[in-house]
Design a protein around this motif. Sequence first.
Motif, short mmCIF file in Angstrom:
data_model
loop_
_atom_site.label_atom_id
_atom_site.label_comp_id
_atom_site.label_asym_id
_atom_site.label_seq_id
_atom_site.Cartn_x
_atom_site.Cartn_y
_atom_site.Cartn_z
N HIS A 1 8.21 -17.99 15.36
CA HIS A 1 8.79 -16.88 14.61
C HIS A 1 8.56 -15.56 15.37
O HIS A 1 9.49 -14.76 15.54
N GLU A 2 7.32 -15.34 15.83
CA GLU A 2 7.02 -14.10 16.57
C GLU A 2 7.83 -14.04 17.87
O GLU A 2 8.30 -12.97 18.27
N HIS B 1 11.17 -12.67 17.26
CA HIS B 1 11.22 -11.20 17.28
C HIS B 1 11.30 -10.71 18.73
O HIS B 1 12.04 -9.78 19.05
N GLU C 1 13.56 -10.68 9.80
CA GLU C 1 12.54 -11.72 9.57
C GLU C 1 13.21 -13.08 9.34
O GLU C 1 12.72 -14.10 9.81
N HIS D 1 9.51 -8.80 4.28
CA HIS D 1 9.84 -10.19 4.63
C HIS D 1 10.51 -10.84 3.42
O HIS D 1 10.25 -10.45 2.29
ZN LIG Z 1 8.15 -11.56 11.51
#
Ligand SMILES: [Zn+2]
Length: 418
Positions: free
Chosen positions: A261-262, A265, A341, A386
């Motif tokens: 997930h990071e 980004h 997100e 989020h």
């Molecule tokens: Zn995030």
Amino acid sequence: MKITLCRVSLLLVVWLLGCAAAASADPIEAPQPSEAALRYYESGIFWWWVGRFLALGIPAAWLVSGAAARLRVGTDRVGRFWPLSLALFFAAYQCVEWVVRLPFRYFAGFARDHAFGLSAQTLTKWLTDSALDLGITVGIGIALIWIPWWALRRLPRRWWLAWTAGVVPFAIAAVWLQPIFIAPLFNDFGPMKDKALEQKILALADRAGIEGSRVFEVAKSEDTHKVNAYVTGFGSSKRIVLWDTLIAALEEDEVLVVMGHEMGHYALGHVLVGISRYVLFAAVGFACLHWIGGAALRRWGDAWGIHALHEPAALPLLVLIASGYMLVVAPLQLAVSRSMEHEADRFTLELGRDNEACARAFVSLQRSNLSNPRPGPLYTLWRMSHPPLGERVDFCNDYRPWEDGEPIRYAPLFREEP
Ligand SMILES: [Zn+2]
């Protein structure tokens, strides 16, 4: 007969295996929030209202009581040169604000998290961090506040355009400097301790098409039992940061989902999108400061003892308008954040295709952070950066385009297929 029996038992075995497979593929439900989680949620709403009341009430009190005008007389007397008088006013304003808000921050932050078993922080560390925060704000403010005020004095009609132009390099510099110089003042950052896990994370980053990613572990366990990870920095300071509490609380495959997930980004350029969004909202905000601030001074300036926006005493007015503006635009700003997100969740699912670990990871987050998985719509609109964890768990369960031969949105970014 023998053959038929064999076939029957074979069919039985196949059916049982099918059942087992079906059972393991059962979607994971976000559990109902515990009674403590609901109380934590409701106390959060209460303190949010208190926080908003203070954010508007304190600067309003500075104006209406005449305290801003009186402080200005005092700082003018000490600092004859306007940048010095302005810096003194700013420092005094911040210090008073810090003291007035201290009880609120203690109850809403420190005491509340301790009451729910979410904090490990000592009172000394909390006070030191708060004082450090004030010191950094005052230090940077004293050094730089003359720049926007110079524009305010020189360009009475177009200063807000100059501020918008100035906020671009300022935002980039702040995002670049923050992880290198500011964050380490509060916590210890270092390389990951679990080298085997680090290798898996770097291999995942490689598959995600991220070159030379930097992963840091931060010792947040001295402050909190909550778990988190984030992407921060810009250019050479860009990095993924994992709280040590997250590594301790989550299974390895769950940590990899969070890292995916990071990385989403990171790969989708969300830091840059975040800076652009900040600049856009700031531009509209500065225009509001100009128009509303000017109108307020024409209407109440005499009563407050303030006659121009460039006077140091107008600082509480600018703070008041900025607080109101942020409250009004929060739903829009948070909606943009939730959408980013959501895309980072899509990225990690497409990267790892581990739907089950993804759902488990968000359930772990819910439990560790005492989150309400399905908050009310107004709460989501005004508070949630989020998507609610219940929705994220549902998405983890449902999003499987690769099983139906549908296109994978971020496949072009990946170095190799999972
Ligand atoms: Zn995030």
